[in-house]
Write an enzyme that holds these catalytic residues in place. Structure first.
Site, PDB file in Angstrom:
ATOM      1  N   ASP A 136       0.883  -1.177   0.000  1.00 22.65           N
ATOM      2  CA  ASP A 136       0.000   0.000   0.000  1.00 22.65           C
ATOM      3  C   ASP A 136       0.915   1.220   0.000  1.00 22.65           C
ATOM      4  OD1 ASP A 136      -1.708   2.099   0.508  1.00 22.65           O
ATOM      5  OD2 ASP A 136      -2.783   1.113   2.146  1.00 22.65           O
ATOM      6  N   GLU A 228       1.786   2.767  13.190  1.00 17.13           N
ATOM      7  CA  GLU A 228       0.735   2.652  12.180  1.00 17.13           C
ATOM      8  C   GLU A 228      -0.356   1.815  12.834  1.00 17.13           C
ATOM      9  OE1 GLU A 228      -1.763   1.321  10.404  1.00 17.13           O
ATOM     10  OE2 GLU A 228      -0.658   0.245   8.845  1.00 17.13           O
ATOM     11  N   GLU A 237      -9.771  -2.741  15.714  1.00 19.07           N
ATOM     12  CA  GLU A 237      -8.599  -3.396  16.298  1.00 19.07           C
ATOM     13  C   GLU A 237      -8.197  -2.775  17.624  1.00 19.07           C
ATOM     14  OE1 GLU A 237      -5.417  -3.496  13.437  1.00 19.07           O
ATOM     15  OE2 GLU A 237      -6.277  -5.202  12.384  1.00 19.07           O
ATOM     16  N   HIS A 376      -5.307   0.061   1.443  1.00 24.23           N
ATOM     17  CA  HIS A 376      -5.726  -1.267   1.899  1.00 24.23           C
ATOM     18  C   HIS A 376      -6.857  -1.186   2.921  1.00 24.23           C
ATOM     19  CE1 HIS A 376      -3.205  -0.478   5.455  1.00 24.23           C
ATOM     20  NE2 HIS A 376      -3.808  -1.496   6.023  1.00 24.23           N
TER      21      HIS A 376
END
Length: 438
Positions: A136, A228, A237, A376
């Site tokens: 990406d 990230e 998440e 992505h």
């Protein structure tokens, strides 16, 4: 039952104190009685090596039932004893492997904070995930360009990389002139990160630590925290929770968080083709009505690419995060939004996306808008059970809520309460739906 605790303590502490190599270790591992009692004392406080559960590793060893075969030549007992010997040999080989892995960690410079046990972290040992992220280019080059173009923020600085993966961000920082980098990840990918860092000759600047950053104990403070952490719809998440905890524990006052800001947006979408493909096919599947499945499908937040031509309203920013001050409770919220329809069409749902900001002398913006080339993360679609016919200048206004899903770790429940008003501000339709982002 099980292995005597001294069996594991003595070799472990002997290894720490003497810095023995692999050959030396193999010589002493099966003769612990030759190791002095002084090696019962830990070499390192809270040594992860001594926290290995050898009882668990040896839980199926039949030590209590291991008896000398009778002298009457009973073949059955002899066979049982042979099997037990083989089992013991296999278990010994496993235990030796554990120690050798730890010796390799010591020699390579990788540290172990705690063994990973979460399937979420295990998933990040899969190379395909890292391949997708590294390819990406919008994502990866945003970090690279920010670091290289604002190198004055990194030269000589101590950097903490949370969720380092393959170590790419740590490598960018080291190449830009960082004084030191500590790269943390709770996935087995750290083994490869360590070897990648050595292969590129940055082992003198980058130290890899395996474990959860929340549980790590660093004596130093850091000038920069880079990560990230973004998931689908930004918050999926819940990795930002870990970044916040690390920031509060380890970042120096006035230190830099990269990226330092993030915003979430919502817009109206119209995609009748995807809507029909997802929900309409169940009415007739080879002549059978399977529409009982459809209500559950409407409860799912769908991660997919939404093309620019399917966006039929203005966008509205509904949550803005300052990474230098945001706290974990702030990641559950309800926010108002208002959209103006820009194209007469069928409103099949809403689309959620995010933007991250890297502020500095040279600013970088990482944008996942459907109006721009895809990343992505793509976008997150929230489909309506009952699509609404809308006209230009109609208004969609309401409240969007994000709550952590107590039933699914790292998931979110997204709620939409909104109404569609015509140009005269008369309410035409009301919508109330919940979506699971799992």
């Amino acid at each position: 039952s099980g292995i005597n605790a001294e069996w594991s303590l003595r070799p472990g502490n002997y290894t720490r104190f003497t810095h023995c190599n692999e050959k030396e270790f193999l010589k002493i591992v099966s003769s612990t009685e030759t190791i002095s009692d002084e090696f019962l004392k830990p070499a390192i406080d809270d040594d992860a090596l001594l926290m290995i559960d050898f009882e668990e590793l040896t839980h199926d060893l039949p030590l209590n039932g291991f008896q000398k075969p009778p002298q009457n030549g009973n073949t059955h007992n002899e066979v049982q004893s042979d099997d037990r010997i083989k089992l013991l040999e296999n278990k010994l080989a496993q235990l030796q492997s554990v120690y050798l892995d730890l010796l390799e960690c010591k020699e390579s410079g990788r540290e172990i904070a705690a063994p990973p046990s979460d399937s979420y972290f295990d998933s990040y040992a899969d190379y395909s995930i890292h391949s997708e992220m590294l390819q990406d280019t919008i994502r990866t080059e945003a970090y690279r360009d920010y670091i290289y173009s604002n190198s004055e923020l990194f030269i000589g600085k101590a950097v903490l990389d949370v969720g380092c993966g393959t170590g790419i961000l740590s490598l960018f920082c080291a190449r830009a002139g960082a004084g030191s980098v500590v790269a943390v990840d709770n996935s087995r990918i750290v083994d490869k990160a360590t070897s990648i860092i050595r292969r590129n000759n940055f082992q003198h600047k980058i130290r890899v630590v395996e474990g959860k950053v929340e549980e790590a104990q660093f004596e130093q403070q850091f000038d920069v925290l880079i990560s990230e952490w973004m998931g689908y719809a930004l918050l999926f998440e819940c990795m930002l929770d870990s970044v916040i905890i690390a920031r509060d524990k380890y970042l120096k006052p006035g230190g830099l968080v990269v990226p330092n800001r993030a915003s979430m947006f919502v817009a109206g979408m119209s995609d009748s083709e995807k809507y029909q493909k997802r929900f309409g096919l169940w009415k007739n599947v080879y002549g059978f009505d399977m529409s009982d499945i459809v209500p559950d499908l409407f409860k799912e937040a769908v991660v997919q690419e939404v093309e620019a031509k399917h966006v039929i309203s203005t966008a509205c920013g509904f949550k803005h995060l300052d990474l230098s001050v945001v706290q974990v409770p702030d990641l559950e919220f309800s926010s108002p939004f208002q959209l103006q329809i820009t194209k007469s069409d069928i409103l099949t749902g809403l689309v959620v996306y995010f933007t991250c900001f890297f502020d500095g002398n040279f600013q970088i913006v990482l944008d996942t808008s459907p109006m721009l080339p895809s990343t992505h993360w793509t976008q997150t679609a929230l489909y309506f059970q009952a699509p609404v016919n809308v006209s230009i200048d109609d208004v969609v206004e309401g409240v969007v809520s994000f709550k952590k899903n107590v039933a699914v770790k790292r998931g979110y429940v997204i709620s939409i309460e909104c109404k569609v008003c015509n140009g005269k501000r008369e309410v035409a339709t009301q919508i109330s739906q919940q979506y699971l982002l799992n």
